[in-house]
Design a protein around this motif. Structure first.
Motif, short mmCIF file in Angstrom:
data_model
loop_
_atom_site.label_atom_id
_atom_site.label_comp_id
_atom_site.label_asym_id
_atom_site.label_seq_id
_atom_site.Cartn_x
_atom_site.Cartn_y
_atom_site.Cartn_z
N ARG A 223 17.57 -7.76 5.28
CA ARG A 223 17.86 -6.37 5.66
C ARG A 223 17.47 -5.42 4.52
N ASP A 224 17.80 -5.80 3.28
CA ASP A 224 17.48 -4.96 2.13
C ASP A 224 15.97 -4.80 1.97
N VAL A 225 15.24 -5.90 2.12
CA VAL A 225 13.78 -5.85 2.00
C VAL A 225 13.18 -4.97 3.09
N LEU A 226 13.66 -5.15 4.32
CA LEU A 226 13.14 -4.34 5.42
C LEU A 226 13.49 -2.86 5.25
N ASN A 227 14.69 -2.58 4.73
CA ASN A 227 15.05 -1.18 4.45
C ASN A 227 14.15 -0.60 3.37
N LEU A 228 13.85 -1.39 2.37
CA LEU A 228 12.98 -0.94 1.28
C LEU A 228 11.58 -0.63 1.82
N ILE A 229 11.06 -1.52 2.66
CA ILE A 229 9.75 -1.30 3.27
C ILE A 229 9.77 -0.04 4.14
N HIS A 230 10.86 0.14 4.88
CA HIS A 230 11.01 1.34 5.73
C HIS A 230 11.00 2.60 4.86
N GLU A 231 11.70 2.58 3.73
CA GLU A 231 11.71 3.73 2.83
C GLU A 231 10.31 4.06 2.33
N CYS A 232 9.54 3.01 2.00
CA CYS A 232 8.16 3.23 1.55
C CYS A 232 7.36 3.90 2.66
N GLU A 233 7.51 3.41 3.88
CA GLU A 233 6.78 3.99 5.01
C GLU A 233 7.18 5.44 5.26
N GLN A 234 8.47 5.75 5.09
CA GLN A 234 8.94 7.12 5.27
C GLN A 234 8.27 8.07 4.28
N ARG A 235 7.87 7.54 3.15
CA ARG A 235 7.19 8.34 2.13
C ARG A 235 5.66 8.33 2.31
N GLY A 236 5.21 7.64 3.35
CA GLY A 236 3.77 7.56 3.61
C GLY A 236 3.07 6.53 2.74
N ALA A 237 3.85 5.68 2.09
CA ALA A 237 3.30 4.62 1.24
C ALA A 237 3.39 3.29 1.98
N PHE A 238 2.78 2.27 1.43
CA PHE A 238 2.87 0.96 2.06
C PHE A 238 3.06 -0.12 1.00
N VAL A 239 3.48 -1.30 1.47
CA VAL A 239 3.79 -2.43 0.60
C VAL A 239 2.75 -3.52 0.80
N THR A 240 2.32 -4.13 -0.31
CA THR A 240 1.42 -5.27 -0.26
C THR A 240 2.03 -6.40 -1.07
N VAL A 241 2.05 -7.59 -0.48
CA VAL A 241 2.51 -8.81 -1.15
C VAL A 241 1.28 -9.65 -1.43
N LEU A 242 1.16 -10.16 -2.66
CA LEU A 242 -0.04 -10.91 -3.04
C LEU A 242 0.00 -12.37 -2.61
N ASP A 243 1.17 -13.00 -2.60
CA ASP A 243 1.24 -14.43 -2.28
C ASP A 243 2.31 -14.68 -1.24
N PRO A 244 1.97 -14.91 0.02
CA PRO A 244 0.65 -14.84 0.62
C PRO A 244 0.25 -13.37 0.81
N HIS A 245 -1.04 -13.13 0.85
CA HIS A 245 -1.53 -11.76 0.90
C HIS A 245 -1.21 -11.13 2.25
N VAL A 246 -0.25 -10.17 2.22
CA VAL A 246 0.19 -9.49 3.43
C VAL A 246 0.40 -8.02 3.09
N SER A 247 0.00 -7.15 4.01
CA SER A 247 0.21 -5.72 3.82
C SER A 247 0.86 -5.15 5.07
N ILE A 248 1.63 -4.08 4.92
CA ILE A 248 2.27 -3.47 6.10
C ILE A 248 1.38 -2.42 6.75
N ARG A 249 0.12 -2.41 6.40
CA ARG A 249 -0.78 -1.42 6.99
C ARG A 249 -0.93 -1.64 8.50
#
Length: 189
Positions: free
Chosen positions: A73-99
Motif C-alpha cells: 500500500r505504501d509503495v502504491l501510494n508513493l507511486i500515486h503521489e509521483c503520478e499526481q505530480r506528473g512524474a513517473f517511477v522506474t525500477v531497474l531490476d527488473p526493468h519496469v516503468s509506470i509509463r
C-alpha cells in the motif's frame, strides 16, 4: 526533466555504493540516499525531499522496488503521489516503468511480493529467536547505543539534543534510554 535516483539500505552497516553506481550508470542527474528501514515512510527524510522536488516529466529511479518500501500500500501510494505530480517511477531490476498500464500491474505485483518477502523474513527471524531461546543461546539484540554513556551525560546536565550529538544517535533514542532507567518517570516528548 530530471532523472532522480533514490538509494536506500535498512541499517547503518550496509553499503549504498552498488545502488549509487547503478543509478549513476542509468544517468540519474540527482541521487539521494539514506540508511533507514523501508517498513514505513517514517524517518525517510531523503525520500520526502525527492517527493517534494518532483516536477512534471521527472523520473524517480530505484534499483529495486523494495528500495521504495516493503509495504504494498505504501509503495502504491508513493507511486500515486509521483503520478499526481506528473512524474513517473522506474525500477531497474527488473526493468519496469509506470509509463504504461502494464507497468502499473507489474509494480503492484512486485510490491505484493516485497511485502510477502518481508513477512517471511520476520517469520524466519522469530522462529530462529525462539530456537535460540530454547537452547539458552539468545540474549537479545545487540545494543546500538551506549546506555551508560547516555545516563552519565544526562547526570552531567547535558540535554537530550546535546547527548544525541555527542553519542551519535537520535534524540528519540536518548529519550527512550532515559525513560528506561529504573525509578525514573518517562520523559514526555
Amino acid at each position: 526533466m530530471s532523472r532522480i535516483g533514490y538509494a536506500r539500505v535498512s541499517t547503518i552497516d550496509q553499503d549504498l555504493d552498488t545502488q549509487i553506481a547503478k543509478l549513476k550508470a542509468e544517468g540519474c542527474d540527482i541521487i539521494r540516499s539514506e540508511k533507514v528501514s523501508g517498513a514505513s515512510r517514517d524517518g525517510r527524510a531523503e525520500l520526502a525531499i525527492i517527493l517534494d522536488f518532483l516536477r512534471p516529466g521527472d523520473e524517480l529511479v530505484v534499483t529495486r522496488l523494495n528500495r521504495l518500501g516493503r509495504d504494498t500500500r505504501d509503495v502504491l501510494n508513493l507511486i500515486h503521489e509521483c503520478e499526481q505530480r506528473g512524474a513517473f517511477v522506474t525500477v531497474l531490476d527488473p526493468h519496469v516503468s509506470i509509463r504504461g498500464e502494464m507497468g502499473h500491474v507489474v509494480l503492484t505485483v512486485l510490491g505484493m511480493v516485497a511485502q510477502m518477502e518481508r513477512r517471511f523474513i520476520k517469520g524466519r527471524q522469530r522462529d530462529g529467536i525462539e530456537r535460540a531461546k530454547g537452547k539458552g543461546a539468545y540474549s537479545g539484540g545487540k545494543r546500538r547505543v551506549d546506555y551508560a554513556a547516555i545516563c552519565k551525560l544526562d547526570q552531567e546536565g547535558l540535554g537530550p539534543s546535546d547527548i544525541a550529538k555527542h553519542i551519535g544517535c537520535s534524540r528519540m533514542q536518548v529519550y527512550r534510554v532515559l525513560a528506561d532507567r529504573p525509578g525514573i518517570l518517562p520523559v514526555k516528548v
